[in-house]
Design an enzyme around this catalytic site. Structure first.
Site, PDB file in Angstrom:
ATOM      1  N   ASP A   1      -8.966  16.584 -15.447  1.00  0.00           N
ATOM      2  CA  ASP A   1      -9.263  15.178 -15.721  1.00  0.00           C
ATOM      3  C   ASP A   1      -9.001  14.968 -17.215  1.00  0.00           C
ATOM      4  O   ASP A   1      -9.768  15.435 -18.058  1.00  0.00           O
ATOM      5  CB  ASP A   1     -10.730  14.884 -15.349  1.00  0.00           C
ATOM      6  CG  ASP A   1     -11.109  13.423 -15.574  1.00  0.00           C
ATOM      7  OD1 ASP A   1     -10.508  12.783 -16.464  1.00  0.00           O
ATOM      8  OD2 ASP A   1     -12.029  12.935 -14.893  1.00  0.00           O
TER       9      ASP A   1
ATOM     10  N   TYR B   1     -17.848  14.299 -14.889  1.00  0.00           N
ATOM     11  CA  TYR B   1     -18.306  12.905 -14.856  1.00  0.00           C
ATOM     12  C   TYR B   1     -19.304  12.726 -13.698  1.00  0.00           C
ATOM     13  O   TYR B   1     -19.126  13.322 -12.628  1.00  0.00           O
ATOM     14  CB  TYR B   1     -17.077  11.999 -14.719  1.00  0.00           C
ATOM     15  CG  TYR B   1     -17.407  10.561 -14.460  1.00  0.00           C
ATOM     16  CD1 TYR B   1     -18.123   9.819 -15.385  1.00  0.00           C
ATOM     17  CD2 TYR B   1     -16.991   9.941 -13.289  1.00  0.00           C
ATOM     18  CE1 TYR B   1     -18.437   8.492 -15.138  1.00  0.00           C
ATOM     19  CE2 TYR B   1     -17.287   8.614 -13.035  1.00  0.00           C
ATOM     20  CZ  TYR B   1     -18.021   7.894 -13.968  1.00  0.00           C
ATOM     21  OH  TYR B   1     -18.325   6.594 -13.716  1.00  0.00           O
TER      22      TYR B   1
ATOM     23  N   LYS C   1      -9.693   3.654 -19.005  1.00  0.00           N
ATOM     24  CA  LYS C   1     -10.122   3.978 -20.365  1.00  0.00           C
ATOM     25  C   LYS C   1      -8.962   3.792 -21.353  1.00  0.00           C
ATOM     26  O   LYS C   1      -8.472   2.684 -21.521  1.00  0.00           O
ATOM     27  CB  LYS C   1     -10.720   5.392 -20.374  1.00  0.00           C
ATOM     28  CG  LYS C   1     -11.726   5.631 -19.239  1.00  0.00           C
ATOM     29  CD  LYS C   1     -12.944   4.763 -19.367  1.00  0.00           C
ATOM     30  CE  LYS C   1     -13.859   4.639 -18.167  1.00  0.00           C
ATOM     31  NZ  LYS C   1     -13.918   5.570 -17.103  1.00  0.00           N
TER      32      LYS C   1
ATOM     33  N   ARG D   1       0.839  -1.212   0.000  1.00  0.00           N
ATOM     34  CA  ARG D   1       0.000   0.000   0.000  1.00  0.00           C
ATOM     35  C   ARG D   1       0.869   1.255   0.000  1.00  0.00           C
ATOM     36  O   ARG D   1       0.447   2.327  -0.393  1.00  0.00           O
ATOM     37  CB  ARG D   1      -0.977  -0.006   1.192  1.00  0.00           C
ATOM     38  CG  ARG D   1      -1.888   1.219   1.235  1.00  0.00           C
ATOM     39  CD  ARG D   1      -3.199   0.997   1.999  1.00  0.00           C
ATOM     40  NE  ARG D   1      -3.057   0.267   3.229  1.00  0.00           N
ATOM     41  CZ  ARG D   1      -2.541   0.742   4.357  1.00  0.00           C
ATOM     42  NH1 ARG D   1      -2.133   1.994   4.424  1.00  0.00           N
ATOM     43  NH2 ARG D   1      -2.449  -0.027   5.429  1.00  0.00           N
TER      44      ARG D   1
END
Ligand SMILES: Cc1ncc(COP(=O)(O)O)c(C=O)c1O
Length: 394
Positions: free
Chosen positions: A184, A112, A209, A59
């Site tokens: 973004d 979005y 994407k 992590r």
């Protein structure tokens, strides 16, 4: 790699990886491990205190993930990057890192749907307000910035109406006021647009994407200045924990290698589809930044290498007409993602932007008959034939 002057198409394959450091493995190895062993207790102590570099726990850092992060930092022309488990993990970590109670976020007119949802959470639970602005002129932006504006958050092209925001213009105003600009960049990928080179401060991706490109990973990326990225890595990312898995990072490294080749093909196909849709009597409007009549065409020419692989259009008729059209498609799949090899269609008003109240949706230009197409890598003739046969049936 030492050479800083390699071209994008080369960097996308090589940067961030030195095979000699990994047994000569051509492909970056997958370090599928949750934790790392220390030779001694003292070494563990030194790693935790920062006296010694090295991995501790995945992590907090993982070698496969690090190669991906270094590669994306190079591609976006930033100092450093962080990888997350989804685009929304990247969006939320960034906004949490940049704001506190009482702050204000100025957003582009459309964002979005889940980013909209997260802005609502910030407002309702933590008193962080936001406003939307079409950001059409310097005066409009100056007026929309409040004394407590802590960051400007932009999508360009805006999902799904394909309106553009002039990144250089926004960055100039924001830099003078010391307000960070977050972009973004999902719709473009670093191949088509690099916001940091226009003076913006942070770039976010839903790497799900185009960066992945194969529809098999959910991931997010944040790129920015080294000091800020390090701070996010040690605070928001570490303590909220939305980190990417090493295997997903490995898949993204694999997908990334073909990014320029894929995007060139997405763009080529989209242009053909634009010309087909523009002339069709059953199509009301087409939104595509490569259209010379698009109001933001000049902005596209200034800040994007090509107009991209997304196009939206409204069908003559109602929501039911749009849904009937979708149901009659054969090759094109009904799905809410983008940037995959498969051509995908979605209905923003009832899918990606269903959470946005109708009044806000209409301000964003999302009508009931609007559809968004993520153009895939198939033969453009087959995509057009599928669109055509379905339009014929209406
Ligand atoms: C522009 C944009 N930003 C962020 C996201 C969120 O990304 P993810 O689905 O990877 O969490 C999406 C998802 O569709 C998106 O289209």
């Amino acid at each position: 790699m030492e050479d800083k002057n390699l071209r994008f198409e080369t960097e996308v394959i090589h940067s961030g990886y030195v095979s000699n450091e990994h047994q000569g493995s051509l492909v970056p190895p997958l370090y599928q491990t949750s934790t790392f062993t220390f030779s001694t207790a003292e070494q563990g102590e030194k790693r935790f205190s920062g006296q010694e570099d090295g991995y501790i726990y995945s992590r907090l850092g993982n070698p496969t993930v690090k190669i991906l992060e270094e590669r994306l930092a190079v591609l976006e022309k930033g100092d450093a990057a962080l990888a997350f488990s989804s685009g929304m993990a990247a969006v939320s970590a960034t906004l949490v890192a940049l704001t506190k109670t009482g702050d204000h976020i100025l957003c582009s007119q459309g964002v979005y749907g889940c980013t909209f949802g997260f802005l609502q959470i910030l407002k309702e639970k933590y008193g962080i307000e936001h406003d939307f602005s079409s950001m059409d002129s310097e005066e409009m932006v100056e007026k929309a910035i409040l004394p407590n504006t802590a960051c400007i958050y932009i999508e360009t092209p805006i999902n799904p109406t394909m309106k553009l925001v002039d990144l250089g213009m926004i960055a100039k105003i924001a830099n003078e006021k010391g307000i960070p600009v977050v972009v973004d960049n999902t719709f473009c990928s670093p191949y088509l647009q690099t916001p940091l080179t226009y003076g913006c401060d942070v770039v976010i991706h839903s790497a799900t994407k185009y960066i992945c490109g194969h529809g098999d990973v959910l991931a997010g990326i944040v790129v920015g200045k080294k000091e800020w990225i390090q701070k996010v890595s040690r605070t928001t990312q570490k303590d909220i924990g939305g980190i990417i898995s090493p295997f997903d990072a490995w898949l993204l490294l694999r997908g990334l290698k073909t990014l320029p080749v894929r995007i060139d093909r997405h763009c080529e196909n989209t242009d053909k589809i634009f010309h087909f849709l523009r002339n069709h009597p059953k199509i009301e409007t087409v939104h595509y930044p490569g259209d010379v009549d698009h109001p933001d065409y000049q902005i596209m020419k200034k800040q994007m290498k090509k107009p991209g692989g997304l196009i939206s259009f409204s069908i003559v008729g109602t929501k039911e007409t749009a849904q009937r059209f979708m149901n009659e498609l054969n090759l094109i799949k009904i799905a809410v993602s983008l940037g995959d090899a498969e051509t995908l269609i979605q209905h923003p008003a009832t899918m990606t932007h269903a959470v946005v109240p109708e009044i806000e949706r209409s301000k964003m230009g999302i009508t009931e008959n609007l559809l968004r197409l993520s153009v895939g890598l198939e033969a453009w003739e087959d995509i057009i034939e599928d669109l055509d046969q379905s339009l014929e049936k209406l």
